[in-house]
Design an enzyme around this catalytic site. Structure first.
Site, PDB file in Angstrom:
ATOM      1  N   ASP A   1       0.753  -1.258  -0.037  1.00 60.02           N
ATOM      2  CA  ASP A   1       0.155  -0.007  -0.004  1.00 60.02           C
ATOM      3  C   ASP A   1       0.934   1.424   0.018  1.00 60.02           C
ATOM      4  OD1 ASP A   1      -2.295  -1.477   0.193  1.00 60.02           O
ATOM      5  OD2 ASP A   1      -1.924  -1.822   2.368  1.00 60.02           O
TER       6      ASP A   1
ATOM      7  N   LYS B   1       2.457   2.108  -5.408  1.00 61.53           N
ATOM      8  CA  LYS B   1       3.010   1.253  -6.192  1.00 61.53           C
ATOM      9  C   LYS B   1       2.414   1.801  -7.604  1.00 61.53           C
ATOM     10  CE  LYS B   1       2.868  -2.765  -4.520  1.00 61.53           C
ATOM     11  NZ  LYS B   1       2.586  -2.442  -3.013  1.00 61.53           N
TER      12      LYS B   1
ATOM     13  N   GLY C   1      -3.973  -4.452  -4.197  1.00 69.03           N
ATOM     14  CA  GLY C   1      -4.748  -3.279  -4.956  1.00 69.03           C
ATOM     15  C   GLY C   1      -3.973  -2.018  -5.240  1.00 69.03           C
ATOM     16  N   HIS C   2      -4.029  -1.346  -6.139  1.00 68.31           N
ATOM     17  CA  HIS C   2      -3.505  -0.189  -6.719  1.00 68.31           C
ATOM     18  C   HIS C   2      -4.567   0.782  -6.923  1.00 68.31           C
ATOM     19  CE1 HIS C   2       0.166  -2.627  -6.913  1.00 68.31           C
ATOM     20  NE2 HIS C   2      -0.034  -2.949  -7.902  1.00 68.31           N
TER      21      HIS C   2
ATOM     22  N   GLN D   1       1.914  -6.115  -3.276  1.00 72.30           N
ATOM     23  CA  GLN D   1       2.172  -6.175  -1.566  1.00 72.30           C
ATOM     24  C   GLN D   1       3.532  -5.552  -1.384  1.00 72.30           C
ATOM     25  OE1 GLN D   1       1.381  -9.454  -2.993  1.00 72.30           O
ATOM     26  NE2 GLN D   1      -1.025  -9.179  -2.595  1.00 72.30           N
TER      27      GLN D   1
END
Length: 427
Positions: A13, A16, A40-41, A223
């Protein structure tokens, strides 16, 4: 060498997606090499916000080819839903490539993940419940289903039967659940075959040929370093290798091809899920970081645990990844604090420790040793160069760079694509 690795240098988080998106216009391929839709991005383009879970961030860059590598585990329903959502918003997804060797997250993997986590109770890991771990376990146990298996019904049926022979015993006798029918799983998986077919190919060959042609390839980790199955805070980790070495195995590219490894660092620290977190805050400062930083998991929707910057973790990430650069994100969130604590070492059993302890027991008992740095109150979101930052913000960045062991080449001063200060080019 035109190959770069971009990865999280904390617990994930870190931002990225924004970093990958910024580079996306300058690279030819963006490759996800591990993880699944547990990553998640969030990418902000103009006034549009995109939440990506399985797709590489490069899918938002028109000239870039996004690739899902062999090290990724793929939930076909999630992937197709994500593609559909982007298509509806006018994003061209036709260039996506998927490795035929990537493993499929089956319905029974998701079921096993959820019932196992529930069964663990207080000892649960804090997984996303999306079947990631059980799918990687099947892969290691050699009973996994790969994307290429969708195109041979006989092989697919045999593999599903072999997997369910054991899993149905566990579900019915240990967890008191109903058995899962082989035919039902096979029928569902075959239903994805035609929809995925245009994207499936030998991505290892494609990527190596691209590098031979001096194309620029960016490997994007999900991650973060401290969630790596080997090098993270085990057992509170993910089921794959987000660290730089994972890019080689997860995409089929040799280490001699990689020229730069970029670590994404948040200007403070967060993590989602259970596990040790030395700088975690349980006070008003922690709540302020969460509120101002919008710290809610893109995939899980869970509030992130928040704490001050941990230089011990940053140094560790530099070492295990061979980092050449850092991209520091969310510096703007720290605006308004008179003083900002930074963890420079740990205290363990009365002793000062400046490197990450290898012992799980020691890390659980680590207490942060803080150094206070002066804060700033000026709005930095419009800063275009390092010299535009307030002196105290400049000093904060320089201090983090010195403590972390690699140069900071870019700084995020807001969520937008254009709210970034580039100090040194990554390309």
């Amino acid at each position: 060498m035109p190959a770069l690795v971009l990865l999280g240098a904390q617990w994930g988080d870190e931002g990225k997606g924004k970093a990958t998106d910024l580079l996306g216009g300058s690279v030819d391929y963006v490759v996800r090499y591990q993880g699944g839709n547990n990553a998640g991005h969030t990418v902000v383009v103009g006034d549009q916000k995109y939440a990506l879970h399985l797709l590489p961030s490069g899918i938002l860059s028109p000239g870039c080819t996004p690739v899902i590598g062999n090290g990724v585990v793929v939930d076909p329903s999630v992937l197709l839903s994500e593609l559909s959502g982007l298509n509806e918003r006018g994003v061209d997804t036709s260039k996506l490539l998927i490795s035929g060797n990537a493993h499929i997250i089956t319905p029974y993997n998701v079921t096993v993940d959820k019932v196992t986590e529930r069964f663990l109770g207080k000892r649960k890991i804090g997984t996303t419940g999306r079947g990631i771990g059980p799918t990687y376990a099947d892969k290691i146990n050699r009973v996994g289903i790969r994307v290429q298996d969708l195109y041979d019904e006989s092989i697919l049926t045999q593999k599903v039967e072999a997997a369910l022979d054991v899993k149905n015993q566990m579900l019915t006798k240990l967890y008191n659940r109903r058995a899962i029918a082989v035919e039902q799983v096979v029928e569902e998986l075959l239903g994805y075959a035609d929809k995925l077919a245009p994207y499936v190919c030998d991505t290892v060959l494609v990527l190596n040929q691209a590098l031979e042609q001096d194309k620029v390839v960016l490997f994007e980790g999900g991650q973060g370093t401290l969630l790596d199955i080997d090098h993270g805070t085990y057992p509170f980790v993910t089921s794959s290798n987000p660290t730089a070495g994972g890019a080689c195995t997860g995409a089929g590219v040799g280490p001699t091809k990689i020229s730069r490894v970029i670590g994404i660092l948040k200007a403070y620290t967060t993590r989602v899920g259970a596990g040790p977190f030395p700088t975690e805050l349980f006070d008003e400062d922690g709540e302020a970081l969460r509120r101002i930083g919008g710290e809610r998991g893109v995939t899980t929707g869970r509030d992130r645990r928040c704490g001050w910057f941990d230089a011990v973790i940053a140094r560790y990430a530099t070492r295990v990844n061979g980092l050449t650069d850092f991209f520091l994100t969310k510096l703007d969130v720290l605006t308004g604090w008179e003083q900002i604590p930074v963890c420079v070492a740990y205290e363990i059993d009365g002793k000062r420790v400046e490197e990450l302890p290898y012992s799980q027991t020691d890390f659980h008992h680590a207490k942060p040793v803080y150094e206070m740095l002066p804060g700033w109150s000026e709005d930095i979101s419009k800063a275009k160069s390092f010299s535009d930052l307030p002196k105290n913000a400049q000093s904060y960045v320089k201090a983090l760079e010195e403590m972390s062991g690699a140069p900071i080449s870019a700084i995020g001063v807001g969520p937008g694509r254009d709210e970034t200060i580039e100090i040194n080019s990554f390309l």
